[in-house]
Design an enzyme around this catalytic site. Structure first.
Site, PDB file in Angstrom:
ATOM      1  N   LYS A 158     -51.907 112.606 -11.793  1.00 34.69           N
ATOM      2  CA  LYS A 158     -52.653 113.451 -10.855  1.00 34.69           C
ATOM      3  C   LYS A 158     -51.737 114.498 -10.225  1.00 34.69           C
ATOM      4  O   LYS A 158     -50.550 114.241 -10.035  1.00 34.69           O
ATOM      5  CB  LYS A 158     -53.233 112.599  -9.722  1.00 34.69           C
ATOM      6  CG  LYS A 158     -54.340 111.644 -10.129  1.00 34.69           C
ATOM      7  CD  LYS A 158     -54.947 110.968  -8.905  1.00 34.69           C
ATOM      8  CE  LYS A 158     -56.235 110.250  -9.269  1.00 34.69           C
ATOM      9  NZ  LYS A 158     -56.857 109.605  -8.090  1.00 34.69           N
ATOM     10  N   TYR A 202     -55.199 103.650 -13.828  1.00 32.84           N
ATOM     11  CA  TYR A 202     -56.485 104.281 -14.138  1.00 32.84           C
ATOM     12  C   TYR A 202     -57.608 103.260 -13.988  1.00 32.84           C
ATOM     13  O   TYR A 202     -57.609 102.222 -14.660  1.00 32.84           O
ATOM     14  CB  TYR A 202     -56.465 104.853 -15.562  1.00 32.84           C
ATOM     15  CG  TYR A 202     -57.788 105.448 -15.975  1.00 32.84           C
ATOM     16  CD1 TYR A 202     -58.305 106.570 -15.313  1.00 32.84           C
ATOM     17  CD2 TYR A 202     -58.549 104.893 -17.009  1.00 32.84           C
ATOM     18  CE1 TYR A 202     -59.526 107.111 -15.675  1.00 32.84           C
ATOM     19  CE2 TYR A 202     -59.767 105.438 -17.376  1.00 32.84           C
ATOM     20  CZ  TYR A 202     -60.255 106.553 -16.694  1.00 32.84           C
ATOM     21  OH  TYR A 202     -61.462 107.090 -17.050  1.00 32.84           O
ATOM     22  N   LEU A 203     -58.546 103.557 -13.104  1.00 36.32           N
ATOM     23  CA  LEU A 203     -59.721 102.704 -12.930  1.00 36.32           C
ATOM     24  C   LEU A 203     -60.789 103.211 -13.892  1.00 36.32           C
ATOM     25  O   LEU A 203     -61.176 104.380 -13.838  1.00 36.32           O
ATOM     26  CB  LEU A 203     -60.221 102.761 -11.483  1.00 36.32           C
ATOM     27  CG  LEU A 203     -59.186 102.435 -10.386  1.00 36.32           C
ATOM     28  CD1 LEU A 203     -59.794 102.613  -9.007  1.00 36.32           C
ATOM     29  CD2 LEU A 203     -58.650 101.020 -10.545  1.00 36.32           C
ATOM     30  N   HIS A 235     -67.241 116.857 -12.158  1.00 38.52           N
ATOM     31  CA  HIS A 235     -66.818 116.906 -10.756  1.00 38.52           C
ATOM     32  C   HIS A 235     -67.781 117.685  -9.862  1.00 38.52           C
ATOM     33  O   HIS A 235     -67.435 118.062  -8.748  1.00 38.52           O
ATOM     34  CB  HIS A 235     -65.378 117.405 -10.620  1.00 38.52           C
ATOM     35  CG  HIS A 235     -64.416 116.572 -11.413  1.00 38.52           C
ATOM     36  ND1 HIS A 235     -64.109 115.272 -11.067  1.00 38.52           N
ATOM     37  CD2 HIS A 235     -63.743 116.813 -12.568  1.00 38.52           C
ATOM     38  CE1 HIS A 235     -63.277 114.767 -11.968  1.00 38.52           C
ATOM     39  NE2 HIS A 235     -63.042 115.669 -12.896  1.00 38.52           N
ATOM     40  N   LYS A 237     -71.225 117.113  -7.933  1.00 42.75           N
ATOM     41  CA  LYS A 237     -72.190 116.068  -7.570  1.00 42.75           C
ATOM     42  C   LYS A 237     -73.607 116.581  -7.778  1.00 42.75           C
ATOM     43  O   LYS A 237     -73.887 117.768  -7.565  1.00 42.75           O
ATOM     44  CB  LYS A 237     -71.992 115.666  -6.103  1.00 42.75           C
ATOM     45  CG  LYS A 237     -70.635 115.008  -5.851  1.00 42.75           C
ATOM     46  CD  LYS A 237     -70.333 114.892  -4.375  1.00 42.75           C
ATOM     47  CE  LYS A 237     -68.908 114.375  -4.172  1.00 42.75           C
ATOM     48  NZ  LYS A 237     -68.463 114.515  -2.766  1.00 42.75           N
ATOM     49  N   GLU A 275     -62.591 109.404   1.149  1.00 44.85           N
ATOM     50  CA  GLU A 275     -63.101 109.071  -0.188  1.00 44.85           C
ATOM     51  C   GLU A 275     -62.398 107.850  -0.754  1.00 44.85           C
ATOM     52  O   GLU A 275     -61.168 107.753  -0.692  1.00 44.85           O
ATOM     53  CB  GLU A 275     -62.847 110.222  -1.170  1.00 44.85           C
ATOM     54  CG  GLU A 275     -63.555 111.501  -0.853  1.00 44.85           C
ATOM     55  CD  GLU A 275     -63.417 112.505  -1.994  1.00 44.85           C
ATOM     56  OE1 GLU A 275     -64.125 113.518  -1.951  1.00 44.85           O
ATOM     57  OE2 GLU A 275     -62.602 112.296  -2.928  1.00 44.85           O
ATOM     58  N   ARG A 291     -63.519 118.582   6.172  1.00 39.74           N
ATOM     59  CA  ARG A 291     -64.594 119.548   6.418  1.00 39.74           C
ATOM     60  C   ARG A 291     -65.927 118.815   6.546  1.00 39.74           C
ATOM     61  O   ARG A 291     -66.007 117.620   6.257  1.00 39.74           O
ATOM     62  CB  ARG A 291     -64.696 120.511   5.232  1.00 39.74           C
ATOM     63  CG  ARG A 291     -65.037 119.759   3.940  1.00 39.74           C
ATOM     64  CD  ARG A 291     -65.305 120.666   2.752  1.00 39.74           C
ATOM     65  NE  ARG A 291     -65.792 119.913   1.603  1.00 39.74           N
ATOM     66  CZ  ARG A 291     -65.057 119.283   0.719  1.00 39.74           C
ATOM     67  NH1 ARG A 291     -63.731 119.263   0.850  1.00 39.74           N
ATOM     68  NH2 ARG A 291     -65.611 118.631  -0.291  1.00 39.74           N
ATOM     69  N   ARG A 337     -79.222 117.851  -5.140  1.00 32.02           N
ATOM     70  CA  ARG A 337     -78.664 119.209  -5.076  1.00 32.02           C
ATOM     71  C   ARG A 337     -79.398 120.050  -6.110  1.00 32.02           C
ATOM     72  O   ARG A 337     -79.288 119.787  -7.323  1.00 32.02           O
ATOM     73  CB  ARG A 337     -77.183 119.192  -5.423  1.00 32.02           C
ATOM     74  CG  ARG A 337     -76.335 118.477  -4.418  1.00 32.02           C
ATOM     75  CD  ARG A 337     -74.888 118.799  -4.713  1.00 32.02           C
ATOM     76  NE  ARG A 337     -74.009 118.024  -3.856  1.00 32.02           N
ATOM     77  CZ  ARG A 337     -72.724 118.307  -3.662  1.00 32.02           C
ATOM     78  NH1 ARG A 337     -72.175 119.350  -4.289  1.00 32.02           N
ATOM     79  NH2 ARG A 337     -71.985 117.572  -2.879  1.00 32.02           N
TER      80      ARG A 337
HETATM   81  C1  MV4 Z   1     -59.253 108.371 -10.261  1.00 29.40           C
HETATM   82  C2  MV4 Z   1     -60.102 107.874 -11.289  1.00 29.40           C
HETATM   83  C3  MV4 Z   1     -59.739 106.694 -11.891  1.00 29.40           C
HETATM   84  N1  MV4 Z   1     -58.613 106.051 -11.506  1.00 29.40           N
HETATM   85  N2  MV4 Z   1     -58.156 107.688  -9.917  1.00 29.40           N
HETATM   86  C4  MV4 Z   1     -61.446 112.572  -9.759  1.00 29.40           C
HETATM   87  C5  MV4 Z   1     -61.491 113.476  -8.606  1.00 29.40           C
HETATM   88  C6  MV4 Z   1     -60.407 113.081  -7.731  1.00 29.40           C
HETATM   89  N3  MV4 Z   1     -60.812 113.289  -6.388  1.00 29.40           N
HETATM   90  C7  MV4 Z   1     -60.127 111.652  -8.045  1.00 29.40           C
HETATM   91  N4  MV4 Z   1     -60.763 111.417  -9.306  1.00 29.40           N
HETATM   92  C8  MV4 Z   1     -60.609 110.251  -9.972  1.00 29.40           C
HETATM   93  N5  MV4 Z   1     -59.522 109.517  -9.625  1.00 29.40           N
HETATM   94  C9  MV4 Z   1     -57.846 106.548 -10.533  1.00 29.40           C
HETATM   95  N6  MV4 Z   1     -56.736 105.912 -10.183  1.00 29.40           N
HETATM   96  C10 MV4 Z   1     -61.231 108.602 -11.631  1.00 29.40           C
HETATM   97  C11 MV4 Z   1     -61.492 109.810 -10.979  1.00 29.40           C
HETATM   98  C12 MV4 Z   1     -62.690 110.489 -11.368  1.00 29.40           C
HETATM   99  C13 MV4 Z   1     -63.749 110.677 -10.467  1.00 29.40           C
HETATM  100  C14 MV4 Z   1     -63.684 110.252  -9.147  1.00 29.40           C
HETATM  101  C15 MV4 Z   1     -64.719 110.459  -8.268  1.00 29.40           C
HETATM  102  C16 MV4 Z   1     -65.871 111.086  -8.721  1.00 29.40           C
HETATM  103  C17 MV4 Z   1     -65.965 111.511 -10.003  1.00 29.40           C
HETATM  104  C18 MV4 Z   1     -64.924 111.320 -10.902  1.00 29.40           C
HETATM  105  C19 MV4 Z   1     -65.041 111.734 -12.216  1.00 29.40           C
HETATM  106  C20 MV4 Z   1     -64.001 111.547 -13.086  1.00 29.40           C
HETATM  107  C21 MV4 Z   1     -62.838 110.928 -12.659  1.00 29.40           C
END
Ligand code: MV4
Length: 447
Positions: A158, A202-203, A235, A237, A275, A291, A337
């Site tokens: 990231k 990675y989740l 990404h 919503k 979040e 925000r 939305r």
């Molecule tokens: C993650 C994840 C899986 N594992 N972190 C995407 C946006 C960013 N704010 C964080 N994100 C993610 N982080 C770990 N460790 C999967 C995502 C992610 C995701 C998270 C929230 C809403 C939509 C998403 C779509 C793809 C991946």
């Protein structure tokens, strides 16, 4: 209290802020680009100032023009809305330096949460659970490999300057990681001007659950429940709901408590969103948004708390108007939305609104700046309306939502209403059985 607020935004959120101001007896100043001279936010405001040409960088992001507009109209405060300058710490600081009040958190809190590595470190110190990962940024491939072995594959690379999903890469093994790290660093540098990257486990199939918080910076901190925002595509919503169908009362209370404790310890002053990813009964902090968010109305519908009014009161120095025990979350709310886009291809569809009729009735709220004869310009975000339904149960909420989607008439442009209609009829959605990847599959099979 403020006498006059300049609203540095456009569209439905500018209207939303104007409405809170009106109810509080505060006069409003709209700013607008030349593309927006007939926009509803300009029509409704007490005064308006044209701040530049259509391109956002020359108008809604034009800081000198916005500060000049505040000066000539004698505004006391500036509300940034969302997007544009809302999470720009330098803008917040300049607003204050020019003698106006910034309706939002301190520049330091905006800056802290804008740096995802610093935010995660702060989250740990504040006692929030985080995704297991590197303790900070990883500088080299060798360092990344050592960390990844410790964390366990697959890992996610990231960007510290990222957020919202840009610049992320999944690495299932060491070979992939050796490519992912330099690629993510280069992309992060080009995109955000900050090449720092960090690693997390990675989740695979989490839900995206966020907690709405309010802090007054004087020891007052509350949460207004959570929102399940898992239904997203690229990404973006599409639909949000509260409460999350995935949480029981114990999990809800636990995450709310974690969030309010963090807000109080941080001395955070304004509305914010914390979040989390939620997987197999566990929460992991990922980011904090400093925000008001697009989906805030669903929290307002279940709590009866006007979040924008609270932002304004807090910015004016008032303590929070609520204690946690005053916050009663009742029923269920869902937001659709509605974008000016084709419902299958998601191609933008700006143009003239030749016919418009918004739904109403029991438990229905529409936040939109549309009107018949208005032309949706091509330069900005494609969100044109938020349809929010509330009911005493999720089922009642869904009945009202389906009914309202049927009633909604928007002619002259294409909208995502047909996609929402398919979604609210889907058995998985009806069962609340979805994660962050579910919508992508749904869109693929419903085309
Ligand atoms: C993650 C994840 C899986 N594992 N972190 C995407 C946006 C960013 N704010 C964080 N994100 C993610 N982080 C770990 N460790 C999967 C995502 C992610 C995701 C998270 C929230 C809403 C939509 C998403 C779509 C793809 C991946």
């Amino acid at each position: 209290m403020f006498e006059k607020i300049l609203i540095a935004n456009r569209g439905e959120i500018a209207l939303r802020i104007h409405r809170a101001c009106r109810e509080m007896g505060i006069r409003t100043v709209a700013v607008h680009s030349t593309a927006d001279d007939k926009a509803m936010h300009v029509r409704l405001a007490d005064e308006s100032v044209c701040i530049g040409p259509p391109a956002a960088r020359d108008s809604y992001l034009n800081i000198p023009a916005i500060l000049s507009a505040a000066t000539i109209t004698g505004a006391d405060a500036i509300h940034p809305g969302l997007g544009f300058l809302a999470e720009n710490a330098a803008f917040a600081a300049m607003v204050e330096e020019h003698g106006f009040t910034f309706i939002g958190p301190s520049p330091d809190h905006i800056r802290l949460m804008g740096d995802k590595v610093a935010a995660k470190r702060a989250a740990v110190e504040l006692g929030m659970p985080v995704v297991p990962g590197s303790p900070g940024a990883v500088a080299t491939v060798a360092e990344a490999e050592t960390e990844a072995v410790r964390i366990g594959y697959p890992v996610l690379v990231k960007a510290a300057g990222g957020g919202g999903g840009r610049g992320m890469r999944v690495a299932p093994d060491g070979e992939a990681l050796r490519n992912a790290v330099p690629a993510a660093q280069a992309e992060a540098k080009a995109f955000f001007g900050n090449g720092e990257v960090y690693l997390e486990r990675y989740l695979a199939r989490p839900r995206h659950i966020e907690v709405q918080v309010l802090g007054d910076g004087q020891g007052g901190a509350i949460h207004v429940g959570e929102r399940d925002c898992s239904l997203q595509r690229k990404h973006q919503k599409l639909l949000e709901e509260t409460p999350s169908p995935a949480l029981n009362a114990t999990a809800r209370a636990a995450i709310g408590r974690i969030a309010t404790d963090a807000v109080r310890k941080l001395g955070y002053k304004s509305a914010g969103t914390i979040e989390f990813l939620y997987e197999e009964g566990e929460f992991f902090f990922i980011e904090m948004n400093t925000r008001i968010q697009v989906e805030h109305p669903i929290s307002e519908m279940v709590s009866g708390i006007d979040l924008v009014r609270e932002q304004i009161r807090i910015a004016a120095g008032a303590p929070l108007g609520y204690r946690q025990e005053d916050v009663k979350l009742a029923g269920h709310a869902i937001e659709c939305r509605i974008n000016a886009e084709n419902a299958e291809t998601f191609r933008p569809s700006p143009g003239c609104i030749t016919g418009y009729h918004a739904p109403g009735g029991m438990g229905v709220r529409v936040d939109s700046a549309l009107y018949q004869g208005y032309t949706v310009p091509p330069q900005y975000d494609s969100l044109v309306a938020k349809l929010v339904a509330h009911g005493t149960s999720r089922n009642e909420c869904l009945m009202r939502l389906r009914r309202a989607l049927e009633e909604f008439v928007i002619e002259g442009i294409e909208t995502t209403i047909p996609l929402h209609q398919r979604l609210v009829a889907d058995p998985d959605f009806i069962n609340g059985d979805y994660d962050i990847h579910w919508l992508e599959q749904f869109v693929a099979r419903s085309r």
